[in-house]
Design a protein around this motif. Structure first.
Motif, PDB file in Angstrom:
ATOM      1  N   ILE A 112      16.288   7.609 -13.883  1.00  0.00           N
ATOM      2  CA  ILE A 112      16.921   7.313 -12.601  1.00  0.00           C
ATOM      3  C   ILE A 112      16.631   8.447 -11.641  1.00  0.00           C
ATOM      4  O   ILE A 112      16.930   9.611 -11.925  1.00  0.00           O
ATOM      5  N   GLN A 113      16.045   8.084 -10.524  1.00  0.00           N
ATOM      6  CA  GLN A 113      15.513   9.070  -9.583  1.00  0.00           C
ATOM      7  C   GLN A 113      15.915   8.713  -8.150  1.00  0.00           C
ATOM      8  O   GLN A 113      15.956   7.538  -7.783  1.00  0.00           O
ATOM      9  N   PHE A 168      16.821  -1.180  -7.776  1.00  0.00           N
ATOM     10  CA  PHE A 168      17.090  -0.202  -6.736  1.00  0.00           C
ATOM     11  C   PHE A 168      18.583  -0.182  -6.488  1.00  0.00           C
ATOM     12  O   PHE A 168      19.240  -1.218  -6.520  1.00  0.00           O
ATOM     13  N   GLY A 169      19.124   0.993  -6.221  1.00  0.00           N
ATOM     14  CA  GLY A 169      20.542   1.079  -5.880  1.00  0.00           C
ATOM     15  C   GLY A 169      20.694   1.729  -4.519  1.00  0.00           C
ATOM     16  O   GLY A 169      20.037   2.745  -4.252  1.00  0.00           O
ATOM     17  N   ILE A 170      21.519   1.136  -3.663  1.00  0.00           N
ATOM     18  CA  ILE A 170      21.794   1.749  -2.371  1.00  0.00           C
ATOM     19  C   ILE A 170      23.293   1.978  -2.235  1.00  0.00           C
ATOM     20  O   ILE A 170      24.045   1.693  -3.165  1.00  0.00           O
ATOM     21  N   GLU A 171      23.728   2.484  -1.088  1.00  0.00           N
ATOM     22  CA  GLU A 171      25.123   2.822  -0.867  1.00  0.00           C
ATOM     23  C   GLU A 171      26.038   1.643  -1.257  1.00  0.00           C
ATOM     24  O   GLU A 171      25.696   0.492  -1.046  1.00  0.00           O
ATOM     25  N   GLN A 202      18.810  15.669  -4.145  1.00  0.00           N
ATOM     26  CA  GLN A 202      17.677  15.644  -3.220  1.00  0.00           C
ATOM     27  C   GLN A 202      16.705  14.532  -3.593  1.00  0.00           C
ATOM     28  O   GLN A 202      16.638  14.116  -4.755  1.00  0.00           O
ATOM     29  N   LYS A 203      15.991  14.076  -2.622  1.00  0.00           N
ATOM     30  CA  LYS A 203      14.893  13.129  -2.815  1.00  0.00           C
ATOM     31  C   LYS A 203      13.999  13.596  -3.972  1.00  0.00           C
ATOM     32  O   LYS A 203      13.703  14.787  -4.083  1.00  0.00           O
ATOM     33  N   LYS A 204      13.604  12.643  -4.813  1.00  0.00           N
ATOM     34  CA  LYS A 204      12.716  12.885  -5.972  1.00  0.00           C
ATOM     35  C   LYS A 204      13.402  13.512  -7.186  1.00  0.00           C
ATOM     36  O   LYS A 204      12.808  13.570  -8.260  1.00  0.00           O
ATOM     37  N   GLU A 205      14.668  13.977  -7.004  1.00  0.00           N
ATOM     38  CA  GLU A 205      15.381  14.536  -8.155  1.00  0.00           C
ATOM     39  C   GLU A 205      15.797  13.418  -9.118  1.00  0.00           C
ATOM     40  O   GLU A 205      16.022  12.291  -8.695  1.00  0.00           O
ATOM     41  N   PHE A 206      15.931  13.757 -10.391  1.00  0.00           N
ATOM     42  CA  PHE A 206      16.369  12.791 -11.401  1.00  0.00           C
ATOM     43  C   PHE A 206      17.831  13.023 -11.768  1.00  0.00           C
ATOM     44  O   PHE A 206      18.265  14.167 -11.877  1.00  0.00           O
ATOM     45  N   ILE A 207      18.586  11.924 -11.980  1.00  0.00           N
ATOM     46  CA  ILE A 207      19.922  12.111 -12.558  1.00  0.00           C
ATOM     47  C   ILE A 207      19.924  11.693 -14.028  1.00  0.00           C
ATOM     48  O   ILE A 207      20.910  11.895 -14.730  1.00  0.00           O
ATOM     49  N   LEU A 208      18.833  11.071 -14.469  1.00  0.00           N
ATOM     50  CA  LEU A 208      18.749  10.681 -15.884  1.00  0.00           C
ATOM     51  C   LEU A 208      17.284  10.523 -16.253  1.00  0.00           C
ATOM     52  O   LEU A 208      16.488  10.048 -15.443  1.00  0.00           O
ATOM     53  N   ARG A 248      16.307   4.675  -7.689  1.00  0.00           N
ATOM     54  CA  ARG A 248      15.666   3.630  -8.474  1.00  0.00           C
ATOM     55  C   ARG A 248      15.857   3.915  -9.946  1.00  0.00           C
ATOM     56  O   ARG A 248      15.930   5.075 -10.372  1.00  0.00           O
ATOM     57  N   ALA A 249      15.950   2.844 -10.748  1.00  0.00           N
ATOM     58  CA  ALA A 249      15.960   2.948 -12.209  1.00  0.00           C
ATOM     59  C   ALA A 249      14.662   2.352 -12.696  1.00  0.00           C
ATOM     60  O   ALA A 249      14.281   1.264 -12.264  1.00  0.00           O
TER      61      ALA A 249
END
Lengths: 192, 192
Positions: free
Chosen positions: A95-96, A72-75, A33-39, A57-58
């Motif tokens: 990374i969020q 920034f990372g996109i598809e 979800q938006k605003k969640e962090f993966i790291l 974004r990192a």
DNA sequence: CGTCTATTTGAATGTACTCAAAAGCGGTGG
DNA sequence: CCACCGCTTTTGAGTACATTCAAATAGACG
């Protein structure tokens, strides 16, 4: 979802059906979800991440508590903390998700195994990292040789689609300036 | 001289004698004198360059005529304009020797052929580019989040050996500041 | 020893930041 | 569907970090 990754790899390497199957088996899908962090900085990065859909974004947080967006990372691109991932040391990046996003994750042992066993897969990463070096060098050149206004002008020419998707304050941080100053630059530019 | 390259590759990939021979055949040696250029902006880069011995710099010249150093290369590293080399477009970088240096050169078709035919060779470049991305990202972080004084302090900690070899004005340019300001910073630091 | 380049010094200037506050905008609940 | 709340963007005044330009000093090399 994994098909987007296979398609992306296939733009650079020819893979056999068997290889494609092996690759498929090594990734798992995740929606965040938006605003969640993966790291978060301080923990060890367990996954490297291909973005099938969405935007992340990192960033780092400096000693004063200010955030600085690195990337920034996109598809159809990758995002992660390479250092932390490959060396299994604690991360320096956060990374969020900036949007709800579909991700494909792989851990370091599987990634290394795929690169060892499938030449086309390592070829793909060689190309990805090669592009990475080129684009980071270009960004470095701009950071060293252009004013903030010129860097912003370049950014909107190069990434017009990101202007719609990413809050201005994050673009300011990416460009190495404060949101207040970017706001002032925009005013100055439009009045020209 | 070529042995230094073979030794360097062998730190990351196991090569057979036959593969080593193939690699040897694709490079040619060149010694360049201090201040000589191996590439100038505007021409197409014909060679990618492994530095067996010596020291070079890659820089750009901006619209005002000011030089900005992108990167220093010393023995056992690579230097070149990747964009120009791989796409055979005109270069944006100048590459100049800071010391008399021994180089190993390879052209794009030979490099691509070696990467296609020798998996260990492409593996080596995947690793090189991967390190490249990591170190450029780290430099970007520092550029975005540190003051000039902190960047200089980091530089002398990380590259103490380069301080002896590289004129101060080039280090200033690499750090994104003027030589005058670096001089002032040094005075300030030593008086602490 | 003389010449050329690199480094230092200093004053005036400019670019970008900080802090504070107002205005705008988007999402959510009533 | 509107009103409110929180977050983002704008605005402005005062300040700090870094540059520019000019000139003096120091160092390297033939």
């Amino acid at each position: 979802m994994i098909n987007k990754l296979i398609a992306h790899i296939s733009r650079f390497s020819n893979l056999t059906d068997k290889e494609i199957q092996e690759i498929r088996n090594c990734f798992h899908e995740k929606v965040i979800q938006k605003k969640e962090f993966i790291l978060k900085a301080g923990v060890v990065s367990t996954y490297e991440c291909f973005i099938a859909d969405g935007c992340l974004r990192a960033f780092v947080i400096d000693e004063k508590g200010t955030e600085h967006n690195i990337r920034f990372g996109i598809e159809n691109s990758w995002i992660g903390d390479l250092d932390s991932f490959f060396k299994q040391t604690s991360a320096t990046y956060y990374i969020q998700a900036l949007e709800t996003s579909s991700l494909l994750l792989i851990d370091v042992s599987k990634l290394n195994r795929l690169m060892d066993t499938i030449q086309g897969f390592e070829h793909y990463f060689r190309i990805m990292f090669q592009y990475g070096v080129m684009s980071l060098q270009l960004r470095m050149v701009q950071e060293l040789s252009l004013t903030a206004e010129q860097r912003y002008t370049h950014f909107i020419k190069k990434y017009p689609h990101l202007l719609q998707r990413i809050p201005q304050k994050h673009i300011a941080s990416y460009l190495g300036i404060t949101p207040e100053f970017l706001s002032m630059l925009r005013k100055k530019i439009t009045s020209k």
